[in-house]
Structures are given as C-alpha cells and as structure tokens.
Design a protein around this motif. Structure first.
Motif, PDB file in Angstrom:
ATOM      1  N   ASN A  52       9.507 -10.660   1.462  1.00  0.00           N
ATOM      2  CA  ASN A  52       8.638  -9.484   1.602  1.00  0.00           C
ATOM      3  C   ASN A  52       7.870  -9.529   2.923  1.00  0.00           C
ATOM      4  O   ASN A  52       7.694  -8.499   3.578  1.00  0.00           O
ATOM      5  CB  ASN A  52       7.652  -9.395   0.437  1.00  0.00           C
ATOM      6  CG  ASN A  52       8.351  -8.971  -0.851  1.00  0.00           C
ATOM      7  OD1 ASN A  52       9.408  -8.336  -0.806  1.00  0.00           O
ATOM      8  ND2 ASN A  52       7.784  -9.331  -1.983  1.00  0.00           N
ATOM      9  N   GLY A  56       8.266  -6.958   6.316  1.00  0.00           N
ATOM     10  CA  GLY A  56       7.131  -6.088   6.601  1.00  0.00           C
ATOM     11  C   GLY A  56       6.682  -5.309   5.378  1.00  0.00           C
ATOM     12  O   GLY A  56       6.113  -4.229   5.489  1.00  0.00           O
ATOM     13  N   MET A  57       6.952  -5.847   4.206  1.00  0.00           N
ATOM     14  CA  MET A  57       6.527  -5.162   2.981  1.00  0.00           C
ATOM     15  C   MET A  57       5.207  -5.717   2.470  1.00  0.00           C
ATOM     16  O   MET A  57       4.629  -5.201   1.519  1.00  0.00           O
ATOM     17  CB  MET A  57       7.590  -5.333   1.898  1.00  0.00           C
ATOM     18  CG  MET A  57       8.940  -4.778   2.311  1.00  0.00           C
ATOM     19  SD  MET A  57       9.627  -3.735   1.062  1.00  0.00           S
ATOM     20  CE  MET A  57       9.939  -4.932  -0.216  1.00  0.00           C
ATOM     21  N   ASP A  58       4.754  -6.794   3.068  1.00  0.00           N
ATOM     22  CA  ASP A  58       3.529  -7.436   2.616  1.00  0.00           C
ATOM     23  C   ASP A  58       2.952  -8.165   3.828  1.00  0.00           C
ATOM     24  O   ASP A  58       3.668  -8.431   4.795  1.00  0.00           O
ATOM     25  CB  ASP A  58       3.878  -8.430   1.491  1.00  0.00           C
ATOM     26  CG  ASP A  58       2.678  -8.677   0.587  1.00  0.00           C
ATOM     27  OD1 ASP A  58       1.562  -8.233   0.942  1.00  0.00           O
ATOM     28  OD2 ASP A  58       2.864  -9.298  -0.479  1.00  0.00           O
ATOM     29  N   ASN A  59       1.654  -8.427   3.770  1.00  0.00           N
ATOM     30  CA  ASN A  59       1.027  -9.139   4.884  1.00  0.00           C
ATOM     31  C   ASN A  59       0.692 -10.570   4.492  1.00  0.00           C
ATOM     32  O   ASN A  59       0.293 -10.820   3.367  1.00  0.00           O
ATOM     33  CB  ASN A  59      -0.269  -8.431   5.292  1.00  0.00           C
ATOM     34  CG  ASN A  59       0.037  -7.089   5.907  1.00  0.00           C
ATOM     35  OD1 ASN A  59      -0.142  -6.069   5.258  1.00  0.00           O
ATOM     36  ND2 ASN A  59       0.535  -7.093   7.130  1.00  0.00           N
ATOM     37  N   LYS A  77       0.145  -0.038   9.737  1.00  0.00           N
ATOM     38  CA  LYS A  77       0.991   0.422   8.627  1.00  0.00           C
ATOM     39  C   LYS A  77       2.178   1.231   9.137  1.00  0.00           C
ATOM     40  O   LYS A  77       3.295   1.076   8.680  1.00  0.00           O
ATOM     41  CB  LYS A  77       0.165   1.309   7.674  1.00  0.00           C
ATOM     42  CG  LYS A  77      -0.542   0.517   6.604  1.00  0.00           C
ATOM     43  CD  LYS A  77      -1.309   1.442   5.697  1.00  0.00           C
ATOM     44  CE  LYS A  77      -0.492   1.786   4.467  1.00  0.00           C
ATOM     45  NZ  LYS A  77      -1.200   2.654   3.527  1.00  0.00           N
ATOM     46  N   ALA A  81       6.170   0.541   9.048  1.00  0.00           N
ATOM     47  CA  ALA A  81       7.152   1.468   8.486  1.00  0.00           C
ATOM     48  C   ALA A  81       8.292   1.649   9.469  1.00  0.00           C
ATOM     49  O   ALA A  81       9.473   1.652   9.101  1.00  0.00           O
ATOM     50  CB  ALA A  81       6.490   2.805   8.165  1.00  0.00           C
ATOM     51  N   ARG A  84      10.416  -1.438   9.506  1.00  0.00           N
ATOM     52  CA  ARG A  84      11.321  -1.465   8.358  1.00  0.00           C
ATOM     53  C   ARG A  84      12.478  -0.494   8.561  1.00  0.00           C
ATOM     54  O   ARG A  84      13.618  -0.775   8.240  1.00  0.00           O
ATOM     55  CB  ARG A  84      10.569  -1.087   7.066  1.00  0.00           C
ATOM     56  CG  ARG A  84       9.650  -2.164   6.548  1.00  0.00           C
ATOM     57  CD  ARG A  84       9.270  -1.893   5.116  1.00  0.00           C
ATOM     58  NE  ARG A  84       8.565  -0.624   4.936  1.00  0.00           N
ATOM     59  CZ  ARG A  84       7.246  -0.484   5.018  1.00  0.00           C
ATOM     60  NH1 ARG A  84       6.481  -1.536   5.239  1.00  0.00           N
ATOM     61  NH2 ARG A  84       6.701   0.692   4.859  1.00  0.00           N
TER      62      ARG A  84
END
Lengths: 236, 788
Positions: A52, A56-59, A77, A81, A84
């Motif tokens: 993740n 780039g779905m979580d920091n 953000k 996006a 991704r």
C-alpha cells in the motif's frame, strides 16, 4: 538502473485502542528497475502495508520511499493520485473490478485517467478474455475476474505492477496462468517494468529475481536469485 | 465510462433510486403545489382588487350630496361613490342584494358577458354565479320586488365585482347559496319618482298627492333617495386610517366606517389564504422534511455501499474531485429531474385542483395558480441538499487513504454505547433482542430516521382524521347543543314594536338582538358584536369543556374564551363599548366566559341591556314550529332552517375535507415509501450478518424473527411518539390556522388513534414480512465473500 525503488527506515504505526502497533518497523531496501520481486512473509508480517505504501495508497509514519528518484512520501493527495494513475498498476486478491461495468469497460476506464493507455481490446486478447469482453464480472470465474484486473492494470502501461496475493483466491492451474501474465508484463517494455508480488506462497519465490522476507514488520532477509526458475519449471 | 457506471449503478439499486425520486417528487410537488395554490389565490385577488379598484372604506349612513362632496375633498381621497343597497326578492322567492349606483369607478364591474355600466341604461348588471345557478342569460328579464317597488329588469351583463367575492344573505349562514342569493347592480335612475314620492308622503303622513304637491312645489325626488353606503377609494393604504378618522370626525351622518379589510367578502377570502399559509408551512413543510430525511438516509447508504468501488477508483489513480463529481451525480440528476417534475405536477395538479375548488366558491375571475420564487428555491435547495449529502458522504470516505477504503468497514461503535446492552435488563434479553438492541445502537441515524419518518406519518394520519372528527364535533356542538331551535326568524329592520309583539305571540317569545359595537381596548377601537339573549333555552351556552352554563347574570357581560384570550380579558375586567350609530359609551364588567365555535363576541342578557337604559327590540325569533312553508309574512325578512344552516357549515368545511383527504393520501403514500425504503436499507445492511447467522446454523425462520422484531420495535416507538404528536398538531392547527372568529380545538375520536396505529403497524409489518422472505435466498458463500 540501481535503486529504482528505495525505502529508508520506513515505519507504519497503527493505533488500536490505546495501543500502538508497528505494521512496519524500520524497513529499508531497494529494488532496481525491471525486476520481478516477491515479498514473502506470514500473516501480519506487514506485506500488504508495504504494498500500500509503495502504491501511494497509504502514508508511512516515518522514513522515505523513493520511486524513480522521487520521494513519494512528500506527494500531495493529488500528486499521489497522479502517481497511481501513471506509474502504478494494482492487482488485488479479490480483484476489485467494478461490478456494473463490462469486462471491456472495466479496462477502458483507465482511458479516463491515463495519458497514453494501451489498447484495451488487445490486452484482453492477450490475457485470453477476447470472448468475454462484453460480459459482466459476475458472469466470470475467479481466474477470469483476476485476469480482468490484470488487464486493467497493464492497460495503464505502468512502470510498477503491485500485486497483493494475486493467486490467493485461485486454484493452482489458474494461478500459474496469472503468474505467466505477470511475468510477461515484467519482461515487456524492454524489461523496464518492475513487478512486485506480495504473497505467502513460498513457491512463487523460485521465479523471482529478488525475494524479500518480512517478519513482524521488519526485514528478515533479502535474497537475489541469480538464476530464477521459469514458471513451468516450478512444481506447483 | 464513469457515466456508464453511474447509470448501471442506478439500475442496480433501482428501488432505492426510485424511492429517492418519488420522495423528492412528492415532497416538491406537495410543497410547490400548495404554495402555487396559495400564491395563486393571493395574486388573483391582488390583480382583481387593483384592476377593478376595490374600495378602501365603506361608510354606512345616509350620505347626502353635501357629505359626498365633503368626503371627496378630504386629503388622500381619490374618489368616493354612493350606493343604495337593499335586499330584494325575486318572483321565484330568491333574494337579490340590489345596489343602486350613480357611477362605477370604484369596485368596477368585471364583465363576463354584456355591456359596461351606464347610468342612463335601464337594466341590471347581474351576479354571474347567481345567473349561472338560475340559468339566467344576458337579455333575459327578471322581476325584483323591494318594498312597494316592482322592477322588471333586462339583464344587461353578467359581472364579477371585487366587493362580492363572497356574499351571504345573513351572517349566520356560512356557505354562500348562489342559487338563492346573489347581487345585482342598477342605475339609480331605476328608482322611480313615484316610489320615492309615496314614501315621503307616507312619512309625512300625507294621503293626498295634490296636497303634497301643493305643500312641496319644489319637490325633487332625487334629494330624497336614501343612499346607505359610501365607498371610498384612498390613494395609499397607509392613509386609510387618517381618512377614516377624518370622516368619523367631520361627517355626522357617517354611522359606521368600516375598513375593507373588515368586510365579510375580504375577510373570508383573506382567511382562506391565511389558513392555507399555515398548511403551506405545516403540511407541505412536514412532507418535505420527512421525504428529505428519507432521501438523505438512502443517499448516504447508497454512497457508503460504494466504498470498495470508491477505493478501487482511487487505487486506479482517479483524483478525489473526479470521484466526488461522479458520486454527486448519483443524487443530483435524479433529484433534479424529480424536482422539475415535482414543480410541474405541483403547479398543474395540486395548484390547479385547489384553485378551481376555490374559484367555485369565491366569485373572482381569472383564478390560476402562481409559482413564486420560494418554490424554485425550495426545489433547488432539495437538489443541492441531495448533492451535498452525496458529497459529504463521499468526501468522508475519500478522506481515508485508498488502502483503508478498500478494507471492509465495520461500523464504528463507541465502547460505551454498547456497554449499556451488557447491563441491567439487557443482560436478561434473549439473543434476538440483544442483537437488535445493538444493531439499533450501531445504526442510530438509520433508526432515528425510521422512527421520525413512521412517527410523522402516524401523526399526519391522526391529524387528518382528527380534523374530520373535530369538525364533526363542532358542527354537533353548534347545531345540536348551542342552537336548540328548528327555525330562526330574522325580522325586518323597520318592523314596528306592535308587529314584533304579534309575531312573538305566534312564534313564541324566544328572541335575541345583535348589535354591532365598537370596543375601546386601550387606544384601539375594534368592531365586534353584542348578542343580547332573551332566547331562554333556545340558544344555549357552554363552557370550555362543553358543559352547559347559564348566561343569566344581570350584572355584566359574557365574552367568549377565545376573545378573552386574544384580547387579554380577565374575569372582573371592565370594557368600554358603544353601539354603532350611537355615541354613548357604556362600561361593562366581564362576569363570565362562554365557548362559541363560530363567533367571538360579547353576550349579555336582556335584563342587563335594559338596566343600561337601552331599549330591547329583538331582531330574531327562535321557534320549533314547522315553518318550512311559511313565507311572505309581514315584518319577517327571512326564515332560516337550522338544517340549512348546518348544511351551510358542512358545505364550507367540505372544502377543507378535500384538502384533508389529500393530506391523508400523501401521508399514506409517503409512509409506505418510507417504511419500505428503510426496510430495504436495514435488510441490505444486515444481509452480511444474516449470512453469518445462517452459516452458524440459524434457521431462516429464526433470522426472519430477528429481522421483523426490530422493525416492530421501530413501529411501536414511532406510534408512541406519533399518536400524541398527531393530537397536538391538530389542536395547534385548529387554534392557529383557522380564521380568527372560529374557536375550534382538537376533539379526536379514539377510533382515529386505532386506525392510525393499526394502519401504520400493519404497513410496517407487511413490509417486514415481504423483505423477510428474501432471507431464505441469502447465498451464504457469496454474501460473506463479496463486497457487493
């Protein structure tokens, strides 16, 4: 070519109730461009969390993650996006394809976000779904649905393909087919595509260029396979 | 591609989107429809009043030429016109209010058919409604008799007049009977010299015309025409009071000066608008709120159920803004279409329906509904609210990072709230009750929406039926309890005392007299009536609880409860008043209160009146004799049958009934949709848990029981709130919405509560049963595996 992906002292801490829990606890490693990487580890080792973060779905709570010389932890953000959309293809254990779109439409949807997508129809032919293009997901088997998800990921022409237990919900025969597709994607584009697979199936490690083992959120070992086996050589 | 996704998602969740569509449609339709109706009423009269120049003041009294000149000279007076208004009978025993006029610039005719006013034309400008009811056309000739005057008049035109939107023969009649009573205008020239001359001779007691001619060589009959009303047109509404006071001070022949806002026609029409305004506020507002509540819950759930898909879109790289726009579109387009259709249907169906009802009652041309900006704003607000709800729900999901979004979310439960269910009585609950209690605590919003929605519907049903009950109660109170007679005989104004005695000997000496009075309340003078009773038990009185009381004190006056309440009168207070046309003020002490559903006035006994030095000359006799065939009796103006009076009241309320039936219908439709919608929502959300229960080995029947139990709880909770709320809503509506001179309150039959309770509960139960049938089809494997 070195250090296409680089993690330095990455931590991810979750707070559960009043307790803190480190899903990743100071992970550092690097992956060169074009490798087929397998991340292994038991449940709870932090594999999915790692994926993740890479996608780039979580920091991360702390540490740096560099992809293609860019520190993605500093991304906003919107930049994430975009990252991704343009760089990453995701393949999930439970496919996550959109149930109200047909197979073709599920792949075509990337045209909405990617500047130079590949031809959806050709990819669907490549993954063997030519006959099913106009079907809805619920008319397909699990393996077929996973192939839609792969087709969708490949259609974006991503630099990195991130796969979370891609064969987890499939029987072994279908699993092998899926792995072949992933390997093919890795070899495409002059071998510049990087594929990272998270799994707890140790057999897959035999076909990988690099095997990263996680345990309790930390790196247990990193092995570079000088001579990875071909998929057909492995006894599944 | 996302548009395609949206269309298919909507198709997939069709029943929920249909619900949203219907809710918005019905909510907007009900609101804008009633609004269009009320605004239509107001605009129609505003246009009619201003284009046809309705007067601002009516001055009663014998206004002569000099008075007219003086009044016209007063500052701010645009114009003034006199008329002689008298009740006349036709050859077939109908009553026509004849108005002889000199010009027609105030309260101008609106011609339906025929020619305009001309003082030199002989004929009659006739009430359109009366003409229609009696099948009279332009060119026909009618015969009217007034006193000794007999007029054969050709109908010159059929007209509407702003001063005659609503006309009744007598104030105790409520519903205009257009077949029996109408108005007609004639040129003053139609009053013949012969008639005036004979009248003047009679008054002077001269029998021989030759002697009269000799005595009055310069007799001009026109100087002896007794105009009894003067209409005044004031330049600006703000100046009406100034002009009124000026006339009061300077024109001695002005016996009473009444603002047009106090005239029966104006008041009744305005009352209808005011009444409607409360409905706009209450019912349409309530409908809209209930509908919106349900829409909001549904929309929130629809978006929340798309959680994994939102996560997927994000993982694919869609930016938040695109995802937001996509989900806003879900509710936006549906509610936009529903709102537009709601506005159209509101205007054409509801607006037109009520306006046409009203236009059959009030004689006013060009009645049509009218859409004002409020309706558009409300419709737009509804669309924006739906979009906003989608936006907020989606934004909340988007706030999380995609990794989290892709995980199935377990409802957030505060530890404390579930703790309750582990203690006290909850401890002893069986599994299904405990499960439901926790489910309710976990889904508070859904539960609250359900309770509010169902309770509101129960409330509206109680209110609607309760209004019917209350009206019946008050009709009974008025016509069976208070009016204890069969016939009311109205005496002519100029009937002699000896004739009254004779009539009393024939019909009984149960009489009354009503005086128009002016009450001085601090610095304000207010018009009212004093009812002087000598009617014995023929007219009875009740207290606030409906118990009979005796009005027999000779020491002071009785006032109605509502009058006391609005004016702040207390027992023992003294009020100052004078009879219209007389200047002497009397001070009377309030010795009691009575309840009167129709008139808020002052009552006193004959004895008390006489103790003030005022002579008692009755204007009504009450009788239980059969007078159905009695007519043309000397000294009697009209005889009213109590059944006809009751019928008038019932007729008037029948219009309200149509409105109430509409309310009931909308309440039932809304209620059914809300119950069904919430049922589906709660079922969909529990499906996963039901599948788990199934896997654990629960039988379908047991699961059904669990499901139905919760819905029954909600229904019962809603009834506990909704039924009393219905009572209070009815009571409030009757106390505030209804015209000032009525005093109604809620009087609801137990059966109404039973109907509302059983109806609501059964509807809820049927929906639960229907949805529970789906439980046996739950596929354990896919329900547990899939997110969709």
């Amino acid at each position: 070519m070195d250090n296409f992906i680089e993690l330095k002292d990455v931590k991810k801490t979750y707070v559960v109730g009043d307790k803190e829990f480190n899903a990743l606890d100071g992970v550092s490693f690097s992956i060169p461009k074009g490798e087929f990487v397998v991340i292994l580890g038991p449940s709870g080792a932090g594999k999915s969390t790692l994926l993740n973060l890479l996608g780039g779905m979580d920091n991360a709570t702390s540490g740096t993650i560099t992809v293609d010389s860019e520190n993605i932890e500093k991304y906003s953000k919107n930049e994430l996006a975009e990252y991704r959309a343009e760089n990453v293809g995701f393949i999930f254990q439970f496919y996550n394809i959109l149930p109200t779109l047909t197979v073709l439409e599920n792949v075509d949807i990337v045209k909405d976000i990617v500047k130079r997508p590949k031809s959806s129809k050709r990819i669907l032919e490549d993954v063997g779904l030519k006959e099913h293009m106009n079907k809805f997901p619920n008319q397909l088997s699990g393996g077929e649905q996973q192939r839609v998800s792969i087709a969708r990921a490949i259609a974006k022409n991503p630099k990195i393909l991130l796969c979370d237990e891609p064969t987890g919900a499939l029987d072994s025969k279908t699993g092998v087919e899926v792995l072949k597709l992933l390997k093919k994607q890795c070899d495409a584009n002059n071998g510049e595509n990087t594929v990272i697979i998270v799994t707890h199936n140790a057999l897959i490690a035999e076909i990988a260029d690099r095997v990263i083992r996680l345990k309790n959120g930390q790196i247990d070992s990193i092995n570079v396979n000088k001579h990875p086996k071909s998929i057909d050589e492995v006894v599944w | 591609m996302l548009i395609r996704k949206m269309i298919r998602d909507i198709k997939k969740n069709l029943s929920q989107f249909i619900t949203i569509f219907l809710m918005v449609f019905i909510g907007v339709m009900a609101y804008s429809g009633i609004e269009a109706y009320m605004d239509g009423m107001k605009n129609t009269s505003d246009v009619f009043y201003s284009e046809n120049n309705l007067q601002d003041l009516n001055v009663m009294g014998a206004i002569n030429d000099d008075d007219l000149k003086e009044i016209k000279k007063i500052d701010h007076v645009n114009d003034a016109e006199r008329k002689l208004s008298v009740n006349a009978t036709t050859d077939n025993d109908k009553t026509l209010l004849l108005n002889f006029i000199e010009s027609n610039n105030i309260s101008k005719f609106y011609l339906i058919d025929g020619e305009g006013f001309d003082i030199n034309k002989s004929g009659v400008w006739l009430d359109e409604f009366y003409a229609k009811e009696n099948n009279i056309k332009v060119g026909d000739t009618i015969l009217v008799k007034y006193d000794t005057l007999e007029l054969h008049e050709r109908v010159l035109a059929l007209v509407n007049i702003p001063d005659h939107l609503y006309d009744v023969r007598d104030s105790s009649e409520l519903y205009p009977d257009r077949k029996e009573f109408g108005f007609a205008y004639l040129s003053i020239n139609e009053i013949t010299e012969k008639y005036i001359k004979s009248k003047v001779m009679n008054e002077a007691n001269i029998k021989d015309e030759k002697i009269f001619d000799y005595a009055m060589p310069n007799f001009n009959y026109k100087d002896y025409i007794y105009f009894n009303t003067l209409m005044v047109d004031v330049d600006n509404k703000d100046n009406v009071d100034k002009v009124k006071n000026k006339i009061d001070d300077e024109i001695t022949s002005a016996k009473a000066i009444i603002k047009i806002e106090d005239s029966a026609s104006y008041v009744t029409y305005q009352g209808e608008i005011d009444e409607g305004k409360t409905y706009v506020g209450v019912f349409s507002g309530l409908f809209l709120v209930i509908a919106m509540l349900s829409v909001i819950t549904t929309m929130t759930r629809v978006v929340k159920n798309q959680r994994i898909q939102i996560g997927t879109l994000k993982a694919l790289g869609f930016k938040d803004r695109r995802v937001l726009l996509h989900y806003i579109g879900y509710g936006f387009y549906i509610s936009l279409i529903a709102s537009i259709l709601g506005l159209i249907a509101g205007y054409y169906l509801i607006g037109n329906f009520f306006i046409s009802l009203e236009m059959a009652f009030f004689e006013i041309p060009n009645g049509h509904p009218s859409m004002n900006s409020t309706s558009y704003i409300v419709a737009l607000a509804v669309v924006l609210i739906v979009a906003l709800i989608s936006y907020l729900t989606c934004r909340n999901i988007l706030k999380e990072n995609p990794a989290e979004t892709l995980r199935n979310k377990i409802p957030n439960v505060k530890k404390n709230s579930l703790n309750i269910t582990t203690k006290g009585i909850f401890k002893k609950m069986n599994f299904s009750s405990k499960w439901n209690a926790r489910d309710i605590l976990r889904n508070k919003m859904r539960t609250i929406t359900g309770v509010v929605g169902v309770a509101s519907c129960a409330m509206l049903i109680v209110c609607a039926f309760g209004m019917l009950n209350s009206m019946d109660y008050f009709i009974d109170l008025q016509f069976k309890e208070l009016y204890n007679f069969d016939y009311k005989i109205n005496l002519k104004e100029d009937v002699s005392d000896t004739r009254i005695k004779e009539l009393e000997n024939i019909y009984g000496n149960n009489t009354s007299k009503t005086y128009g009075i002016e009450i001085k309340n601090k610095d304000i003078k207010e018009s009212n009536n004093i009812f002087v009773t000598d009617a014995n038990e023929y007219v009875r009185f009740v207290d606030n609880k409906g118990k009979f009381i005796k009005v027999d004190s000779d020491k002071g006056i009785y006032v109605t409860y509502k009058l006391a309440q609005t004016k702040g009168y207390k027992l023992g207070d003294k009020i100052e008043w004078h009879i219209y046309g007389e200047n002497k003020y009397y001070t009377s002490e309030i010795v009691g209160f009575n309840k009167d559903p129709q008139n808020q006035n002052v009552t006193m006994t004959r004895k008390y009146l006489e103790s003030l030095g005022i002579e008692y000359k009755p204007d009504s006799i009450y009788s239980n004799q059969d007078l159905s065939k009695t007519k043309d009796v000397d000294g009697i103006d009209i005889i009213q049958d109590i059944n006809a009076l009751e019928e008038g009241m019932t007729n008037m309320l029948s219009m309200m009934k149509e409105m109430i039936i509409l309310i009931i219908a909308v309440a039932i439709i809304l209620g059914a949709i809300i119950i069904y919608n919430l049922g589906i929502l709660s079922y969909t959300e529990k499906q996963y848990q039901f599948a788990t229960l199934k896997v654990l080995g629960f039988k379908d029947k047991q699961i059904k029981k669990i499901f139905i139990k919760q819905n029954n709880w909600i229904a019962i909770a809603s009834l506990i709130i909704g039924l009393p709320a219905g009572y209070y809503l009815t009571d409030w509506l009757f106390k505030t919405a209804i015209e000032e001179h009525y005093d109604f309150g809620a009087s609801i039959q137990p059966l109404t509560y039973v109907i509302a309770a059983v109806g609501t509960f059964v509807a809820s139960y049927i929906v639960s049963r229907y949805l529970a049938r789906k439980i046996k089809n739950i596929d354990m494997v896919s329900s547990l595996k899939g997110n969709e």
